[in-house]
Design a protein around this motif. Structure first.
Motif, mmCIF file in Angstrom:
data_model
loop_
_atom_site.group_PDB
_atom_site.id
_atom_site.type_symbol
_atom_site.label_atom_id
_atom_site.label_comp_id
_atom_site.label_asym_id
_atom_site.label_seq_id
_atom_site.Cartn_x
_atom_site.Cartn_y
_atom_site.Cartn_z
ATOM 1 N N UNK A 1 0.831 -1.207 0.000
ATOM 2 C CA UNK A 1 0.000 0.000 0.000
ATOM 3 C C UNK A 1 0.869 1.262 0.000
ATOM 4 N N UNK B 1 1.354 4.257 -2.738
ATOM 5 C CA UNK B 1 1.164 5.685 -2.445
ATOM 6 C C UNK B 1 2.333 6.518 -2.969
ATOM 7 N N UNK C 1 6.096 6.777 5.866
ATOM 8 C CA UNK C 1 4.693 6.352 5.850
ATOM 9 C C UNK C 1 4.524 4.974 6.488
ATOM 10 N N UNK D 1 4.799 4.617 10.934
ATOM 11 C CA UNK D 1 3.622 4.933 11.762
ATOM 12 C C UNK D 1 2.469 3.963 11.525
ATOM 13 N N UNK D 2 2.283 3.545 10.255
ATOM 14 C CA UNK D 2 1.189 2.602 9.979
ATOM 15 C C UNK D 2 1.447 1.248 10.629
ATOM 16 N N UNK E 1 3.046 0.714 13.406
ATOM 17 C CA UNK E 1 3.230 0.777 14.858
ATOM 18 C C UNK E 1 2.207 -0.034 15.667
ATOM 19 N N UNK E 2 0.894 0.055 15.346
ATOM 20 C CA UNK E 2 -0.053 -0.792 16.102
ATOM 21 C C UNK E 2 0.285 -2.277 15.986
ATOM 22 N N UNK F 1 -5.996 -9.621 17.034
ATOM 23 C CA UNK F 1 -5.722 -8.240 16.616
ATOM 24 C C UNK F 1 -4.830 -8.232 15.372
ATOM 25 N N UNK G 1 -6.832 -9.093 12.429
ATOM 26 C CA UNK G 1 -7.719 -7.984 12.059
ATOM 27 C C UNK G 1 -6.925 -6.872 11.368
ATOM 28 N N UNK G 2 -5.733 -6.643 11.849
ATOM 29 C CA UNK G 2 -4.867 -5.622 11.227
ATOM 30 C C UNK G 2 -4.588 -6.005 9.769
ATOM 31 N N UNK H 1 -7.686 -5.493 7.679
ATOM 32 C CA UNK H 1 -7.992 -4.075 7.481
ATOM 33 C C UNK H 1 -7.142 -3.480 6.369
ATOM 34 N N UNK H 2 -5.839 -3.742 6.415
ATOM 35 C CA UNK H 2 -4.980 -3.100 5.420
ATOM 36 C C UNK H 2 -5.025 -3.823 4.076
ATOM 37 N N UNK I 1 -8.074 -2.108 2.765
ATOM 38 C CA UNK I 1 -7.735 -0.713 2.476
ATOM 39 C C UNK I 1 -6.895 -0.626 1.201
ATOM 40 N N UNK J 1 -7.878 1.185 -2.158
ATOM 41 C CA UNK J 1 -7.105 2.390 -2.473
ATOM 42 C C UNK J 1 -6.380 2.311 -3.803
#
Lengths: 225, 270
Positions: free
Chosen positions: A152, A156, A170, A173-174, A176-177, A203, A206-207, A210-211, A214, A218
């Motif tokens: 992703x 970008x 980029x 930070x993405x 980090x969770x 988790x 799920x992460x 999600x991406x 996304x 995107x």
């Protein structure tokens, strides 16, 4: 079924090229292995580090190896000038993105297998089969997250001038969770922390989902000719 | 005089004068009430073992939390306008999205500063790495910090607007994931004032807090409007090549003009 042909074709093409001339993956692998050795020497002066350092050391190497690998997601197309041709092909752009995620996932899993094996040899394995399984499960699920986010982020930065510098800005930070959950799972595997392992793995899954979604949503927006 | 290109989209949805008036009244009022009227209370940490009485430092709560909410509001506005841009491809949504992220970063900087002051007074350190709530806000701050690098490493135009919009929207995924990561991780020391079991705020505290939230929300709206109108003016022909959208030419004489020449359409005078 026809939608699946494109991702599989892209994966077969890219992985075949990487198998024939494994320049990029060798470089990333060498980077990861060297990082592990440097960490082993630097941490605790060669003595066995404590649990939190053990859990952290693995993820430092895996994150930065994933970062270097993510930068290569669209490199071949950029260098050959083939990106616009790929967009012009009669293929769904979500399928093109899915293909790139498959390639990234396969290469990340192979890379992680080598790095985790070396890590366990250098730093020591957790005690008990359950803890080793937790560590490995978190690595596999995190590989999915690194791949989806990496592709992703590479998408970008496709048309950006300083994409090599932008990628880490980029990606980190993405990621980090993901790193928080993965480090916590590893800490648990090494006998520290009070978190629930099942929740951590859920988790991470799920992460990934999600991406993945996304990225699939995107990429058609990013891939404007 | 040739009319300036200023379509209906520059019209403010919320009157900037009303937002400015509310911000200028409510923010000072909330600050005064925080220091002279609102009492202090014990604040418990999430582990349930520590309860501490803070007096002066607790006043930061009335500033810190509403500003954090304003930051989230701005980031949400940036993401929402990013979605609208992707759906409608109108350049004002791109500018609004940019303004949302930019204003969010301004508020975010203040949140980190006020949070650090709190941490120094309450915990004796400027930053507490074990506090993942701080870490999440820092994550979001760094994430949106990269937005500017991404945006300004591309030439103005459709591709940049689309990439910026997608990036702004991605923050929506990052926020809940970050909070979830905190919840399931096991190290937390951030003071929890509002809990599932009920809040620990008394009536005067709630009133002061509410005024602060309303005041900083109004300030956020005001800032968004100001920046949006300013950027749109610049992009539509007045000396700011960076923000001029593709297909819009700069005036040959480079004279500064104002939207007042299209007062019926513009509606906003920043």
């Amino acid at each position: 079924m026809s939608w699946l042909r494109t991702p599989l074709a892209i994966a077969a093409h890219d992985l075949g090229r990487e198998l024939r001339r494994p320049v990029a993956s060798s470089a990333v692998l060498l980077f990861g292995v060297s990082s592990l050795v440097v960490l082993r020497v630097a941490l605790a002066g060669g003595a066995k580090p404590d649990d939190s350092v053990l859990a952290g050391a693995l993820w430092i190497v895996l994150v930065f190896a994933a970062l270097v690998g993510a930068a290569r997601a669209w490199a071949a197309e950029r260098e050959d000038g083939a990106f616009d041709a790929l967009l012009a092909a009669p293929a769904s752009r979500t399928a093109i993105h899915a293909g790139k995620v498959l390639v990234a996932l396969a290469t990340t899993l192979v890379l992680d297998a080598v790095l985790v094996g070396l890590y366990l040899a250098l730093f020591g394995a957790p005690h008990g089969a359950g803890n080793i399984a937790l560590l490995l499960a978190s690595v596999v699920l995190a590989a999915g997250g690194f791949s989806t986010v990496g592709v992703l982020v590479a998408g970008l930065g496709l048309r950006a001038r300083s994409r090599d510098l932008l990628g880490p800005a980029m990606f980190l930070p993405l990621a980090l969770p993901l790193v928080i959950a993965a480090v916590t799972a590893s800490l648990h595997a090494y006998g520290g922390g009070r978190a629930e392992p099942g929740q951590l793995l859920l988790f991470l899954a799920a992460y990934d989902a999600t991406f993945l979604v996304a990225g699939l949503a995107a990429f058609p927006e990013l891939a404007v000719e | 005089m040739q009319p300036v290109f200023a379509p209906r989209t520059t019209r403010a949805r919320v009157s900037p004068r009303l937002a400015a008036a509310l911000a200028l009244v409510l923010v000072p009022l909330a600050l005064v009430l925080a220091f002279v009227w609102a009492p202090t209370t014990e604040i418990g940490l999430i582990d349930g073992t520590s309860r501490m009485q803070y007096d002066f430092p607790q006043k930061i709560f009335y500033l810190h939390v509403p500003i954090a909410m304003a930051a989230y509001l701005c980031f949400a506005a940036g993401a929402w306008n990013g979605v609208l841009y992707l759906l409608k491809e109108r350049e004002d949504y791109d500018v609004r999205s940019y303004a949302g992220v930019h204003s969010g970063m301004v508020f975010g900087t203040i949140v980190l500063l006020t949070g650090s002051i709190w941490a120094k007074v309450a915990w004796g350190t400027w930053w507490q790495w074990q506090d993942r709530q701080l870490l999440v806000f820092l994550t979001l701050y760094l994430f949106y910090g990269a937005y500017f690098v991404l945006r300004f490493s591309m030439d103005a135009g459709r591709a940049r607007a689309r990439v910026s919009a997608v990036y702004a929207v991605l923050g929506v995924a990052l926020v809940p994931l970050s909070f979830l990561a905190i919840r399931i991780a096991d190290t937390l020391i951030h003071p929890i004032v509002l809990t599932a079991d009920g809040d620990r705020l008394t009536g005067p505290m709630w009133a002061t807090f509410g005024l602060g939230v309303a005041g900083f929300a109004a300030m956020a709206v005001w800032m968004l409007q100001l920046e949006t109108v300013g950027k749109l003016r610049a992009s539509r022909g007045y000396g700011c090549d960076e923000e001029r959208p593709a297909g819009v030419e700069a005036p040959a004489d480079g004279r500064a003009k104002t939207l007042s020449s299209t007062s019926g359409e513009a509606g906003v005078h920043a």
